[in-house]
Design a protein around this motif. Structure first.
Motif, PDB file in Angstrom:
ATOM      1  N   LEU A 177       0.833  -1.216   0.000  1.00 53.37           N
ATOM      2  CA  LEU A 177       0.000   0.000   0.000  1.00 53.37           C
ATOM      3  C   LEU A 177       0.862   1.259   0.000  1.00 53.37           C
ATOM      4  O   LEU A 177       0.469   2.303  -0.511  1.00 53.37           O
ATOM      5  CB  LEU A 177      -0.908   0.018   1.234  1.00 53.37           C
ATOM      6  N   GLU A 178       2.059   1.139   0.591  1.00 51.62           N
ATOM      7  CA  GLU A 178       2.975   2.286   0.682  1.00 51.62           C
ATOM      8  C   GLU A 178       3.417   2.769  -0.705  1.00 51.62           C
ATOM      9  O   GLU A 178       3.859   3.888  -0.853  1.00 51.62           O
ATOM     10  CB  GLU A 178       4.232   1.922   1.509  1.00 51.62           C
ATOM     11  N   TRP A 179       3.305   1.894  -1.708  1.00 47.08           N
ATOM     12  CA  TRP A 179       3.733   2.277  -3.058  1.00 47.08           C
ATOM     13  C   TRP A 179       2.816   3.318  -3.678  1.00 47.08           C
ATOM     14  O   TRP A 179       3.277   4.198  -4.392  1.00 47.08           O
ATOM     15  CB  TRP A 179       3.790   1.044  -3.984  1.00 47.08           C
ATOM     16  N   VAL A 180       1.533   3.186  -3.422  1.00 48.36           N
ATOM     17  CA  VAL A 180       0.571   4.080  -4.098  1.00 48.36           C
ATOM     18  C   VAL A 180      -0.186   5.037  -3.171  1.00 48.36           C
ATOM     19  O   VAL A 180      -0.582   6.118  -3.593  1.00 48.36           O
ATOM     20  CB  VAL A 180      -0.479   3.293  -4.918  1.00 48.36           C
ATOM     21  N   MET A 181      -0.385   4.622  -1.925  1.00 45.47           N
ATOM     22  CA  MET A 181      -1.225   5.443  -1.040  1.00 45.47           C
ATOM     23  C   MET A 181      -0.379   6.328  -0.122  1.00 45.47           C
ATOM     24  O   MET A 181       0.738   5.972   0.251  1.00 45.47           O
ATOM     25  CB  MET A 181      -2.106   4.549  -0.148  1.00 45.47           C
ATOM     26  N   ASN A 182      -0.954   7.470   0.253  1.00 44.40           N
ATOM     27  CA  ASN A 182      -0.379   8.252   1.332  1.00 44.40           C
ATOM     28  C   ASN A 182      -0.715   7.498   2.620  1.00 44.40           C
ATOM     29  O   ASN A 182      -1.863   7.156   2.855  1.00 44.40           O
ATOM     30  CB  ASN A 182      -0.999   9.654   1.341  1.00 44.40           C
ATOM     31  N   THR A 183       0.274   7.219   3.418  1.00 44.29           N
ATOM     32  CA  THR A 183       0.092   6.375   4.607  1.00 44.29           C
ATOM     33  C   THR A 183       0.612   7.104   5.855  1.00 44.29           C
ATOM     34  O   THR A 183       1.283   8.132   5.735  1.00 44.29           O
ATOM     35  CB  THR A 183       0.905   5.076   4.452  1.00 44.29           C
ATOM     36  N   PRO A 184       0.332   6.576   7.034  1.00 42.26           N
ATOM     37  CA  PRO A 184       0.900   7.191   8.239  1.00 42.26           C
ATOM     38  C   PRO A 184       2.418   7.359   8.132  1.00 42.26           C
ATOM     39  O   PRO A 184       2.962   8.400   8.515  1.00 42.26           O
ATOM     40  CB  PRO A 184       0.511   6.201   9.340  1.00 42.26           C
ATOM     41  N   SER A 185       3.099   6.358   7.585  1.00 43.89           N
ATOM     42  CA  SER A 185       4.554   6.445   7.458  1.00 43.89           C
ATOM     43  C   SER A 185       4.963   7.617   6.571  1.00 43.89           C
ATOM     44  O   SER A 185       5.833   8.426   6.927  1.00 43.89           O
ATOM     45  CB  SER A 185       5.096   5.125   6.883  1.00 43.89           C
ATOM     46  N   HIS A 186       4.338   7.742   5.405  1.00 48.10           N
ATOM     47  CA  HIS A 186       4.680   8.837   4.484  1.00 48.10           C
ATOM     48  C   HIS A 186       4.359  10.198   5.093  1.00 48.10           C
ATOM     49  O   HIS A 186       5.108  11.158   4.919  1.00 48.10           O
ATOM     50  CB  HIS A 186       3.901   8.689   3.164  1.00 48.10           C
ATOM     51  N   HIS A 187       3.231  10.265   5.800  1.00 46.11           N
ATOM     52  CA  HIS A 187       2.829  11.574   6.325  1.00 46.11           C
ATOM     53  C   HIS A 187       3.614  11.952   7.586  1.00 46.11           C
ATOM     54  O   HIS A 187       3.772  13.131   7.879  1.00 46.11           O
ATOM     55  CB  HIS A 187       1.315  11.606   6.573  1.00 46.11           C
ATOM     56  N   ARG A 188       4.126  10.950   8.292  1.00 51.41           N
ATOM     57  CA  ARG A 188       5.022  11.272   9.421  1.00 51.41           C
ATOM     58  C   ARG A 188       6.229  12.033   8.889  1.00 51.41           C
ATOM     59  O   ARG A 188       6.664  13.029   9.471  1.00 51.41           O
ATOM     60  CB  ARG A 188       5.473   9.988  10.135  1.00 51.41           C
ATOM     61  N   VAL A 189       6.746  11.555   7.758  1.00 54.97           N
ATOM     62  CA  VAL A 189       7.879  12.239   7.120  1.00 54.97           C
ATOM     63  C   VAL A 189       7.503  13.691   6.812  1.00 54.97           C
ATOM     64  O   VAL A 189       8.278  14.620   7.057  1.00 54.97           O
ATOM     65  CB  VAL A 189       8.285  11.497   5.824  1.00 54.97           C
ATOM     66  N   HIS A 190       6.284  13.879   6.293  1.00 58.66           N
ATOM     67  CA  HIS A 190       5.843  15.234   5.932  1.00 58.66           C
ATOM     68  C   HIS A 190       5.846  16.169   7.145  1.00 58.66           C
ATOM     69  O   HIS A 190       6.096  17.369   7.016  1.00 58.66           O
ATOM     70  CB  HIS A 190       4.448  15.182   5.308  1.00 58.66           C
ATOM     71  N   HIS A 191       5.577  15.633   8.330  1.00 61.93           N
ATOM     72  CA  HIS A 191       5.544  16.466   9.542  1.00 61.93           C
ATOM     73  C   HIS A 191       6.903  16.578  10.215  1.00 61.93           C
ATOM     74  O   HIS A 191       7.005  17.174  11.283  1.00 61.93           O
ATOM     75  CB  HIS A 191       4.512  15.918  10.540  1.00 61.93           C
ATOM     76  N   GLY A 192       7.920  16.004   9.608  1.00 62.85           N
ATOM     77  CA  GLY A 192       9.243  16.022  10.222  1.00 62.85           C
ATOM     78  C   GLY A 192       9.971  17.342  10.025  1.00 62.85           C
ATOM     79  O   GLY A 192       9.840  17.982   8.982  1.00 62.85           O
ATOM     80  N   SER A 193      10.752  17.740  11.040  1.00 65.96           N
ATOM     81  CA  SER A 193      11.586  18.932  10.890  1.00 65.96           C
ATOM     82  C   SER A 193      13.042  18.534  10.638  1.00 65.96           C
ATOM     83  O   SER A 193      13.906  19.400  10.535  1.00 65.96           O
ATOM     84  CB  SER A 193      11.482  19.815  12.144  1.00 65.96           C
ATOM     85  N   ASN A 194      13.307  17.233  10.533  1.00 60.91           N
ATOM     86  CA  ASN A 194      14.655  16.764  10.169  1.00 60.91           C
ATOM     87  C   ASN A 194      14.994  17.334   8.784  1.00 60.91           C
ATOM     88  O   ASN A 194      14.123  17.403   7.920  1.00 60.91           O
ATOM     89  CB  ASN A 194      14.701  15.236  10.039  1.00 60.91           C
ATOM     90  N   GLN A 195      16.228  17.690   8.589  1.00 58.90           N
ATOM     91  CA  GLN A 195      16.633  18.303   7.315  1.00 58.90           C
ATOM     92  C   GLN A 195      16.178  17.486   6.098  1.00 58.90           C
ATOM     93  O   GLN A 195      15.642  18.026   5.138  1.00 58.90           O
ATOM     94  CB  GLN A 195      18.159  18.463   7.305  1.00 58.90           C
ATOM     95  N   ARG A 196      16.350  16.162   6.152  1.00 56.73           N
ATOM     96  CA  ARG A 196      16.029  15.350   4.980  1.00 56.73           C
ATOM     97  C   ARG A 196      14.522  15.181   4.762  1.00 56.73           C
ATOM     98  O   ARG A 196      14.096  14.724   3.708  1.00 56.73           O
ATOM     99  CB  ARG A 196      16.702  13.978   5.069  1.00 56.73           C
ATOM    100  N   TYR A 197      13.729  15.540   5.764  1.00 57.80           N
ATOM    101  CA  TYR A 197      12.282  15.378   5.645  1.00 57.80           C
ATOM    102  C   TYR A 197      11.561  16.678   5.262  1.00 57.80           C
ATOM    103  O   TYR A 197      10.354  16.671   5.028  1.00 57.80           O
ATOM    104  CB  TYR A 197      11.694  14.871   6.968  1.00 57.80           C
TER     105      TYR A 197
END
Ligand SMILES: [Zn+2]
Ligand SMILES: [Zn+2]
Length: 285
Positions: A177-197
């Motif tokens: 599902l991670e390949w096509v859907m926006n998931t909790p994992s993908h959106h956690r990255v979006h909320h990250g303040s880490n430089q790479r995120y």
């Protein structure tokens, strides 16, 4: 025109029930995901957003209807039109959300959603009070193509509904599902303040747009939530308006009109970047 109920208002009891369930699980598992003041602030922002939503939906509907008079195609409510609109709306959301991170005028509204240093279902409800008067312009092309305004607004609501559940730490990875859907994992990255995120994973429902347009980042190192420069406030008024006030001050202190324009329309964090060679990305504010 079919009568389509207001999906967001219908879903509100479900949102609250899931949030309470996560609070209970958090207490049982001792994960320390929730903090009272933070959640209270998120709920205050969510409540304000729902109230202002009445005005914003009326405004968007009026604009969509106005544009729909000049529709290029006569599209009805057929199943294929819904399917087409699903992709068109999700693509529109991607560019709206990406712009909200790359242009300070839009970031001033969207920063609200990123201002919590926690990541839970409460954070999903931390929504802007100020975005409504301009965000709809991104969707205007849909009624212009010919999609009925009610259909467009329904699809926007479906997207928002979907995005609620991805705000959780309790769901880790979902396989293919991670390949096509926006998931909790993908959106956690979006909320990250880490430089790479920073400024990654702008997806609404489908992650394919990020993969396609080069903004995808998989979850790797532990996510540090919030802004690179946190506002450290639980005051709803400060959360709602702090970036607008900063823009106002920056424009007043600008050397010339070009700098003023950059302060408003350029990427967020530009003044800070200029003075201290800081991060060239949006979540610096
Ligand atoms: Zn965002
Ligand atoms: Zn979010």
């Amino acid at each position: 025109m079919p009568q389509i109920p207001d999906l967001i208002n219908l879903a509100l009891p479900g949102f609250v029930a899931l949030l309470l369930l996560e609070v209970v699980l958090d207490a049982v598992m001792r994960r320390d995901l929730y903090q009272f003041k933070d959640t209270a602030a998120s709920l205050a922002m969510g409540t304000g957003s729902v109230i202002l939503g009445v005005v914003s939906k009326a405004l968007a509907f009026a604009a969509y209807t106005g544009v729909h008079r000049f529709a290029i195609f006569n599209i009805g409510y057929q199943w294929w039109a819904w399917a087409l609109l699903f992709f068109a709306e999700d693509l529109t959301y991607y560019w709206f959300h990406r712009t909200s991170h790359e242009c300070r005028l839009f970031w001033a509204s969207h920063v609200v959603h990123h201002s919590s240093q926690r990541y839970n279902l409460g954070t999903a409800l931390r929504q802007t009070w100020t975005g409504f008067f301009m965000s709809f312009i991104f969707w205007l092309w849909l009624p212009l193509v010919g999609f009925p305004p009610v259909m467009v607004m329904t699809m926007q609501a479906v997207s928002l509904l979907y995005q609620f559940w991805v705000h959780t730490e309790l769901v880790r990875h979902l396989g293919p599902l991670e390949w096509v859907m926006n998931t909790p994992s993908h959106h956690r990255v979006h909320h990250g303040s880490n430089q790479r995120y920073l400024d990654r994973n702008h997806a609404g429902v489908l992650i394919i747009w990020d993969r396609l347009f080069g903004t995808f980042e998989p979850e790797g190192e532990k996510v540090i939530y919030g802004l690179t420069k946190n506002i450290n406030s639980y005051n709803p008024l400060r959360i709602a308006f702090h970036e607008w006030i900063d823009i106002w001050n920056d424009v007043r202190n600008a050397q010339d009109w070009k700098e003023s324009l950059r302060c408003v329309f350029g990427p967020p964090g530009q003044r800070a970047e200029k003075s201290a060679e800081l991060l060239p990305t949006s979540q610096t504010q």
